[in-house]
Design an enzyme around this catalytic site. Structure first.
Site, short mmCIF file in Angstrom:
data_model
loop_
_atom_site.label_atom_id
_atom_site.label_comp_id
_atom_site.label_asym_id
_atom_site.label_seq_id
_atom_site.Cartn_x
_atom_site.Cartn_y
_atom_site.Cartn_z
N TYR A 130 10.96 -7.01 -8.12
CA TYR A 130 10.72 -7.13 -9.56
C TYR A 130 11.77 -6.41 -10.40
CZ TYR A 130 6.15 -9.37 -9.04
OH TYR A 130 5.14 -10.25 -8.76
N LYS A 171 6.72 -5.59 5.99
CA LYS A 171 7.25 -6.58 6.93
C LYS A 171 8.42 -5.91 7.62
CE LYS A 171 7.42 -10.84 8.56
NZ LYS A 171 6.35 -11.50 9.34
N ASP A 229 1.85 -10.55 6.71
CA ASP A 229 1.24 -11.84 7.10
C ASP A 229 -0.05 -11.59 7.88
OD1 ASP A 229 2.92 -10.73 9.05
OD2 ASP A 229 3.70 -12.65 9.76
N ASP A 289 1.62 -8.13 -5.13
CA ASP A 289 1.25 -9.23 -6.02
C ASP A 289 0.51 -10.30 -5.24
OD1 ASP A 289 1.31 -10.92 -8.35
OD2 ASP A 289 2.89 -12.06 -7.35
N ASP A 334 -4.02 -11.39 -4.98
CA ASP A 334 -4.69 -12.66 -5.31
C ASP A 334 -5.66 -13.03 -4.17
OD1 ASP A 334 -3.41 -12.92 -7.75
OD2 ASP A 334 -2.67 -14.95 -7.37
C1 IPM Z 1 0.13 -10.05 -11.70
C2 IPM Z 1 0.88 -11.24 -12.19
C3 IPM Z 1 2.24 -10.76 -12.72
C4 IPM Z 1 2.99 -10.12 -11.56
C5 IPM Z 1 3.07 -11.87 -13.37
C6 IPM Z 1 2.32 -12.54 -14.51
C7 IPM Z 1 4.42 -11.38 -13.84
O1 IPM Z 1 0.99 -12.19 -11.19
O2 IPM Z 1 -0.13 -9.14 -12.52
O3 IPM Z 1 -0.23 -10.00 -10.52
O4 IPM Z 1 3.65 -10.82 -10.79
O5 IPM Z 1 2.88 -8.91 -11.42
MG MG Z 2 -0.13 -11.71 -9.46
#
Ligand code: IPM
Ligand code: MG
Length: 349
Positions: free
Chosen positions: A135, A187, A220, A244, A248
């Protein structure tokens, strides 16, 4: 005590709806604690109107606050990446919020995509490095647009950056309300430089935290374990990109993006709390989106400010709400956005 100054960035899409519910809950639990809410006009509307994303003077105003509550930013009318990089990431980087703290908790009554998980199986915190890695924006193009184009995107990992995130994770893992286990997710078999630095720092710091057991899992394989045996994780430390992605997946084993909350933390500065699910443009204005992630972000904000009683009340309210809801997914909750907020308020005794 003087009032806490809390910045509010309602943002785009369903951001304002869920922030509205979080502020309703704040009103119900604040007791005698004073909060001075400072509204910020940031997001797609402002950008489309003026071309501003996060001007430097606004960033300086954010720096003066005690905490920030953010809804979500992003809008189909704005080119992807503009608000993400020049607003969200600019705030995270500019305020040096180097910890992205993402609890993955399974609340009572919640159905998930993994029916075999019980309520006790999912209780971990991902400590995502939030200030460097992929990032950092290092890289560039050469011969762009030609057949011989080169696109380089480098992962920046500094000793200082890795050490402060790993230390934060160890300190969290040793707390009495955690299970004293820290897992590095990376990794190292392929990313031999960055992964090696992370592993060395974990090994070195572990001498300072003898009560914390350490473990290592490739990213992974971590995806497999999230689904197969999530209880092996207590505190996870990982880099920005891996964090990130796995959060999710973490949100899905909690029951959905509608309940996953996170904090961008600067332990010595101002921290910003947000639902991690985004703006959900297709749900905007329908009252179908789950506000629990934003309300969970409020709980984290209150905890960070030391308002433990108020935070505990929010936590109880969330648990009371999830027990009555049919699903955590937008439109399937059995309640509208505002009704879910009301359930939390009722349960927040
Ligand atoms: C998160 C989102 C952000 C990230 C994006 C919107 C830049 O996916 O907060 O997880 O990648 O950090
Ligand atoms: Mg995210």
């Amino acid at each position: 005590m003087t009032d806490r100054r809390v910045g509010v960035i309602r943002g785009d899409g369903t951001g304002p709806e869920v922030v509205g519910e979080a502020l309703k809950v704040l009103d119900a639990v604040r007791g005698d604690a004073g909060f001075d809410l400072v509204e910020f006009d940031l997001g797609a509307e402002r950008y489309l109107r003026t071309g501003d994303t996060l001007p430097d003077d606004e960033l300086e105003r954010l720096r003066e606050l005690d905490a920030i509550l953010l809804g979500a930013v992003g809008d189909p009318r704005v080119k992807p990446g503009v608000l993400e990089r020049d607003l969200l990431l600019k705030a995270r980087f500019g305020l040096d919020q180097y910890v992205n703290l993402r609890p993955v908790v399974r609340y009572p009554g919640v159905q998930t995509l993994v029916p075999s998980h019980g309520e006790g199986d999912v209780d971990m915190v991902v400590v995502r490095e939030n200030s460097e890695g992929l990032y950092a924006g290092a890289g560039g193009f050469q011969r762009k647009g030609t057949e011989h184009e080169v696109a380089v995107q480098e992962s920046i990992n500094t000793r200082h950056g890795v050490e402060r995130i790993v230390r934060y994770a160890f300190e969290l893992a040793r707390r009495s309300d955690r299970r004293h286990k820290l897992t590095l997710v990376h990794k190292t078999n392929v990313l031999a430089f960055a992964g090696d630095l992370y592993q060395r720092v974990v090994d070195e710091l572990s001498a300072e935290f003898p009560e914390v057991e350490t473990d290592y899992v490739h990213v992974d394989a971590a995806c497999i374990y999230f689904l197969d045996s999530p209880s092996r994780f207590d505190v996870i430390v990982t880099d920005n990109m891996f964090g990130d992605i796995i959060t999710d997946l973490g949100a899905m084993i909690q029951g959905g993006m509608g309940i996953a909350a996170g904090g961008n933390i600067n332990p010595d500065g101002v921290s910003m709390f947000e639902p991690i699910g985004g703006t959900a443009p297709s749900e905007t204005g329908k009252g179908t989106i789950n506000p629990l992630a934003a309300i969970g972000a409020l709980e984290m904000l209150l905890r960070q400010l030391g308002e433990t009683d108020a935070a505990d009340r929010v936590g109880r309210g969330i648990r009371a709400a999830t027990q009555q809801m049919k699903s955590m997914r937008a439109g399937e909750m059995g309640f509208s956005t505002t009704e879910v907020g009301d359930l939390v308020v009722e349960g927040a005794e």
